[in-house]
Enzyme design. Structure first.
Site, PDB file in Angstrom:
ATOM      1  N   LYS A 181      -0.937   0.455  -8.423  1.00  0.00           N
ATOM      2  CA  LYS A 181      -0.960  -0.449  -9.555  1.00  0.00           C
ATOM      3  C   LYS A 181      -2.283  -1.210  -9.618  1.00  0.00           C
ATOM      4  O   LYS A 181      -2.906  -1.458  -8.599  1.00  0.00           O
ATOM      5  CB  LYS A 181       0.179  -1.443  -9.384  1.00  0.00           C
ATOM      6  CG  LYS A 181       1.259  -1.518 -10.453  1.00  0.00           C
ATOM      7  CD  LYS A 181       0.990  -0.811 -11.664  1.00  0.00           C
ATOM      8  CE  LYS A 181       1.604  -1.164 -12.953  1.00  0.00           C
ATOM      9  NZ  LYS A 181       1.358  -0.164 -13.958  1.00  0.00           N
ATOM     10  N   TYR A 191       5.429   6.913 -12.463  1.00  0.00           N
ATOM     11  CA  TYR A 191       6.029   8.079 -11.804  1.00  0.00           C
ATOM     12  C   TYR A 191       6.998   8.684 -12.813  1.00  0.00           C
ATOM     13  O   TYR A 191       7.715   7.944 -13.478  1.00  0.00           O
ATOM     14  CB  TYR A 191       6.923   7.659 -10.643  1.00  0.00           C
ATOM     15  CG  TYR A 191       6.267   7.246  -9.357  1.00  0.00           C
ATOM     16  CD1 TYR A 191       6.495   7.971  -8.190  1.00  0.00           C
ATOM     17  CD2 TYR A 191       5.488   6.097  -9.284  1.00  0.00           C
ATOM     18  CE1 TYR A 191       5.950   7.572  -6.981  1.00  0.00           C
ATOM     19  CE2 TYR A 191       4.933   5.689  -8.080  1.00  0.00           C
ATOM     20  CZ  TYR A 191       5.172   6.429  -6.935  1.00  0.00           C
ATOM     21  OH  TYR A 191       4.644   6.033  -5.754  1.00  0.00           O
ATOM     22  N   HIS A 206       4.233  -0.970   1.173  1.00  0.00           N
ATOM     23  CA  HIS A 206       3.363  -1.647   0.205  1.00  0.00           C
ATOM     24  C   HIS A 206       3.612  -3.161   0.195  1.00  0.00           C
ATOM     25  O   HIS A 206       3.312  -3.831  -0.790  1.00  0.00           O
ATOM     26  CB  HIS A 206       3.614  -1.109  -1.199  1.00  0.00           C
ATOM     27  CG  HIS A 206       3.088   0.276  -1.442  1.00  0.00           C
ATOM     28  ND1 HIS A 206       1.752   0.540  -1.597  1.00  0.00           N
ATOM     29  CD2 HIS A 206       3.731   1.471  -1.553  1.00  0.00           C
ATOM     30  CE1 HIS A 206       1.585   1.843  -1.817  1.00  0.00           C
ATOM     31  NE2 HIS A 206       2.770   2.431  -1.789  1.00  0.00           N
ATOM     32  N   TYR A 264      -1.878   8.689 -11.207  1.00  0.00           N
ATOM     33  CA  TYR A 264      -1.389   7.430 -10.652  1.00  0.00           C
ATOM     34  C   TYR A 264      -1.744   7.306  -9.180  1.00  0.00           C
ATOM     35  O   TYR A 264      -1.417   8.162  -8.387  1.00  0.00           O
ATOM     36  CB  TYR A 264       0.132   7.311 -10.823  1.00  0.00           C
ATOM     37  CG  TYR A 264       0.653   6.024 -10.232  1.00  0.00           C
ATOM     38  CD1 TYR A 264       0.206   4.802 -10.716  1.00  0.00           C
ATOM     39  CD2 TYR A 264       1.550   6.019  -9.173  1.00  0.00           C
ATOM     40  CE1 TYR A 264       0.645   3.613 -10.178  1.00  0.00           C
ATOM     41  CE2 TYR A 264       2.003   4.834  -8.621  1.00  0.00           C
ATOM     42  CZ  TYR A 264       1.547   3.634  -9.126  1.00  0.00           C
ATOM     43  OH  TYR A 264       1.983   2.456  -8.577  1.00  0.00           O
ATOM     44  N   ASP A 285      -6.433  -2.796  -2.729  1.00  0.00           N
ATOM     45  CA  ASP A 285      -5.364  -2.456  -1.787  1.00  0.00           C
ATOM     46  C   ASP A 285      -5.948  -1.370  -0.900  1.00  0.00           C
ATOM     47  O   ASP A 285      -6.192  -0.248  -1.354  1.00  0.00           O
ATOM     48  CB  ASP A 285      -4.145  -1.949  -2.573  1.00  0.00           C
ATOM     49  CG  ASP A 285      -3.013  -1.476  -1.672  1.00  0.00           C
ATOM     50  OD1 ASP A 285      -3.238  -1.359  -0.448  1.00  0.00           O
ATOM     51  OD2 ASP A 285      -1.916  -1.206  -2.203  1.00  0.00           O
ATOM     52  N   ASP A 299       0.543  -9.398  -7.562  1.00  0.00           N
ATOM     53  CA  ASP A 299       0.840  -8.086  -6.985  1.00  0.00           C
ATOM     54  C   ASP A 299       2.026  -7.474  -7.718  1.00  0.00           C
ATOM     55  O   ASP A 299       2.925  -8.190  -8.165  1.00  0.00           O
ATOM     56  CB  ASP A 299       1.141  -8.202  -5.483  1.00  0.00           C
ATOM     57  CG  ASP A 299       1.188  -6.817  -4.820  1.00  0.00           C
ATOM     58  OD1 ASP A 299       0.476  -5.912  -5.293  1.00  0.00           O
ATOM     59  OD2 ASP A 299       1.930  -6.651  -3.836  1.00  0.00           O
ATOM     60  N   TYR A 316       0.067   1.787   5.615  1.00  0.00           N
ATOM     61  CA  TYR A 316       0.501   2.610   4.490  1.00  0.00           C
ATOM     62  C   TYR A 316      -0.501   2.600   3.328  1.00  0.00           C
ATOM     63  O   TYR A 316      -0.980   1.560   2.921  1.00  0.00           O
ATOM     64  CB  TYR A 316       1.892   2.153   3.998  1.00  0.00           C
ATOM     65  CG  TYR A 316       2.496   3.229   3.156  1.00  0.00           C
ATOM     66  CD1 TYR A 316       2.921   4.419   3.754  1.00  0.00           C
ATOM     67  CD2 TYR A 316       2.551   3.119   1.784  1.00  0.00           C
ATOM     68  CE1 TYR A 316       3.413   5.454   2.991  1.00  0.00           C
ATOM     69  CE2 TYR A 316       3.041   4.149   1.006  1.00  0.00           C
ATOM     70  CZ  TYR A 316       3.468   5.313   1.619  1.00  0.00           C
ATOM     71  OH  TYR A 316       3.938   6.353   0.868  1.00  0.00           O
TER      72      TYR A 316
HETATM   73  C1  F6R Z   1       2.899   0.072  -4.873  1.00  0.00           C
HETATM   74  C2  F6R Z   1       4.200  -0.075  -5.523  1.00  0.00           C
HETATM   75  C3  F6R Z   1       5.353   0.488  -4.815  1.00  0.00           C
HETATM   76  C4  F6R Z   1       5.279   1.997  -4.648  1.00  0.00           C
HETATM   77  C5  F6R Z   1       6.559   2.534  -3.988  1.00  0.00           C
HETATM   78  C6  F6R Z   1       6.537   4.034  -3.730  1.00  0.00           C
HETATM   79  O1  F6R Z   1       2.003  -0.910  -5.231  1.00  0.00           O
HETATM   80  O2  F6R Z   1       4.326  -0.636  -6.560  1.00  0.00           O
HETATM   81  O3  F6R Z   1       6.533   0.106  -5.491  1.00  0.00           O
HETATM   82  O4  F6R Z   1       5.065   2.615  -5.877  1.00  0.00           O
HETATM   83  O5  F6R Z   1       6.742   1.888  -2.741  1.00  0.00           O
HETATM   84  O6  F6R Z   1       5.406   4.334  -2.987  1.00  0.00           O
HETATM   85  P1  F6R Z   1       5.142   5.795  -2.393  1.00  0.00           P
HETATM   86  O7  F6R Z   1       5.217   6.765  -3.534  1.00  0.00           O
HETATM   87  O8  F6R Z   1       3.780   5.659  -1.790  1.00  0.00           O
HETATM   88  O9  F6R Z   1       6.217   6.027  -1.363  1.00  0.00           O
HETATM   89 MG    MG Z   2      -0.137  -0.491  -1.787  1.00  0.00          MG
HETATM   90 MG    MG Z   3      -0.656  -4.269  -4.738  1.00  0.00          MG
END
Ligand code: F6R
Ligand code: MG
Ligand code: MG
Length: 368
Positions: A234, A350, A18, A231, A11, A131, A90
Site C-alpha cells: 500500500k 488483490y 505487516h 500490487y 516499508d 498505515d 516480512y
Molecule cells: C500490507 C497489508 C496487508 C497485506 C496482507 C497480505 O501493507 O495491507 O494487509 O496485504 O497481510 O500480505 P501477503 O500477501 O504478503 O501475505
Molecule cells: Mg508491509
Molecule cells: Mg504500511
C-alpha cells in the site's frame, strides 16, 4: 533563512508480518541519519514508524528534491532492508522498487512529503503518518483544517485566515494538477477530492500574511501500484502541516482526526475501514492487519533544528475517537467479503476474479 522539512518513508520489512517496524531497523536509521547530520547533509532528524512504515523526518537547507538528502534516505532504506533480509523480516525491501538510485527517490518506491519555507519567529509543524491506507485518506482532514469553518474557527474569526487558502489537487490517474481557491471554489474542490482514489490534495498555500509561494501543508502522493505496474504494497501516506499565527491552530490541525472517517487500504489493500488516531506506541496494525492508523508527531523548528517534539495522539482526548473507530471497525468487519467493506472491483489490490470468471466461463448462460 529558508528551511526544508522532509518526510521520506518506506516499508522495508515488517516484524511480525505487516504489523510493525522492528526496533533494529529504527536503530539503523538513527545511526545513519546521525552520520548524515555530522556530515552536514541534514541539520536535524527524527526517526519513527507508523505500523510497518519506517519514517525519516529530516530538516535541512537544501530545498525539496535535494539529491544529497534523497541519497541519504535511500541509503538508510537500503541498509535497513539488508538487516530486514538478514533477520527474515516480512516483505524485506518491499517498497524499494528499483535497484539503483539516480538522484531522487521519487518514482523508486518511497513516499515523500517535503516543503521549503521561510521560518517564522516560532514554527510549529506536525508530521502525520498513516498505515494501511492511501494518499486520498488525507483529503478529508486537510480540507477540514484549511477550508471548513466548522472545524477551524480561525477561518471565521481570525483576520489572518479569513481570506482562505489555495489547494493544489492532483489527478493521480491522468497525471495533471489544478489549483483551487477556498472559500470561493469549495464546491468544485469537493467535487474532485470527494473522489479520493483519483483526486488528492498535494499542497496547500496561504492567501494572506505569509509568502504565497511557500506551502503550508504537503502530502505524499506516490502510488506504488503505478510505479511497479503490479500490487507491491500500500502507498501508506504521510503529510506535513504547519500551524498557528495565520494558519490553523495546532488544535484545529488535529481536530479533523477526532472523526474516524472511512479510508481504503485495510487488509490486502482491498477493504474500507475507519482511520484510528493512535500514539506511536500503539501504531501497530493487528486486527485484520489494521484498522488503518494515523500518528501525529508535533515539532517546533528553529533555525532548521527540531527543538522539541510531542506524540500528539498520545492523549485521552482521542479515546472517544478510538472507541468509535473500534465500533466502526466491528460494524465494517461484519460485512466480511461484501462491499462496501470490500472495495469495488476496480480498486482492489488483490483479486481472484479473473480466475473465477475463467473457471466459470462455460457455465455462464445468456439471460433475457
Ligand atoms: C500490507 C497489508 C496487508 C497485506 C496482507 C497480505 O501493507 O495491507 O494487509 O496485504 O497481510 O500480505 P501477503 O500477501 O504478503 O501475505
Ligand atoms: Mg508491509
Ligand atoms: Mg504500511
Amino acid at each position: 533563512m529558508k528551511t526544508t522539512f522532509s518526510i521520506i518513508k518506506a516499508d522495508v520489512g515488517g516484524c511480525p508480518g505487516h504489523a510493525k517496524v522492528n526496533e533494529k531497523l529504527i536503530e539503523v536509521a538513527n545511526r545513519m541519519l546521525q552520520q548524515g547530520k555530522e556530515q552536514g547533509i541534514i541539520k536535524d532528524f527524527f526517526v519513527t514508524n507508523c505500523g510497518d512504515d519506517l519514517e525519516l523526518i529530516m530538516t535541512h537547507d537544501k530545498g525539496v528534491n535535494s539529491s544529497e538528502v534523497h541519497q541519504l534516505a535511500w541509503d538508510v532504506f537500503k541498509a535497513a532492508s539488508d538487516v530486514a533480509h538478514e533477520l527474515g523480516f516480512y516483505g524485506a525491501g518491499q517498497d524499494l522498487l528499483k535497484d539503483a538510485f539516480s538522484g531522487n527517490v521519487r518514482g523508486l518506491g518511497p513516499g515523500i512529503a517535503e516543503m521549503e519555507f521561510t521560518e517564522r519567529k516560532s514554527e510549529p509543524i506536525v508530521a502525520f503518518m498513516m498505515d494501511k491506507t492511501e494518499p486520498g485518506a488525507f483529503n478529508l482532514p486537510i480540507y477540514r483544517m484549511f477550508a471548513d469553518p466548522f472545524n477551524t474557527a480561525g477561518l471565521v474569526i481570525d483576520p489572518k485566515l479569513h481570506s482562505g487558502f489555495k489547494f493544489e489537487v492532483w489527478d493521480i490517474k491522468e497525471h495533471k494538477r489544478v489549483f483551487l481557491n477556498t472559500p470561493e471554489e469549495i464546491y468544485d474542490l469537493l467535487a474532485l477530492i470527494g473522489a479520493k482514489s483519483r483526486f488528492v490534495i498535494k499542497r496547500v498555500y496561504p492567501r494572506s500574511s505569509l509568502p504565497e509561494d511557500e506551502p503550508v501543508a504537503v502530502i505524499s502522493t506516490e502510488k506504488l501500484f503505478q510505479i511497479a505496474g503490479e500490487y507491491v504494497g500500500k502507498d501508506d501516506p504521510v503529510a506535513a502541516v504547519r500551524a498557528q499565527s495565520g494558519l490553523p491552530a495546532l488544535g484545529e490541525v488535529l481536530e479533523p482526526f477526532a472523526f474516524p472517517h472511512l479510508v481504503s487500504g485495510w487488509m490486502r489493500g482491498s477493504h474500507n475501514g475507519p482511520i484510528m488516531p493512535v500514539a506511536n506506541k500503539d501504531a501497530k496494525c493487528t486486527r485484520f492487519d489494521g484498522p488503518p492508523r494515523v500518528i501525529a508527531i508535533g515539532f517546533q523548528v528553529k533555525n532548521g533544528m527540531l527543538t522539541g517534539h510531542e506524540d500528539l495522539f498520545d492523549d485521552p482526548a482521542f479515546d472517544y475517537t478510538r472507541s468509535k473507530a473500534q465500533e466502526i471497525a466491528e460494524y465494517m468487519r461484519r460485512h466480511g467479503p461484501f462491499e462496501p467493506h470490500r472495495l469495488p472491483l476496480e480498486e482492489m489490490e488483490y483479486t481472484t476474479l479473473p480466475k473465477v470468471m475463467d473457471k466459470l466461463k462455460d457455465r455462464f448462460e445468456d439471460v433475457e
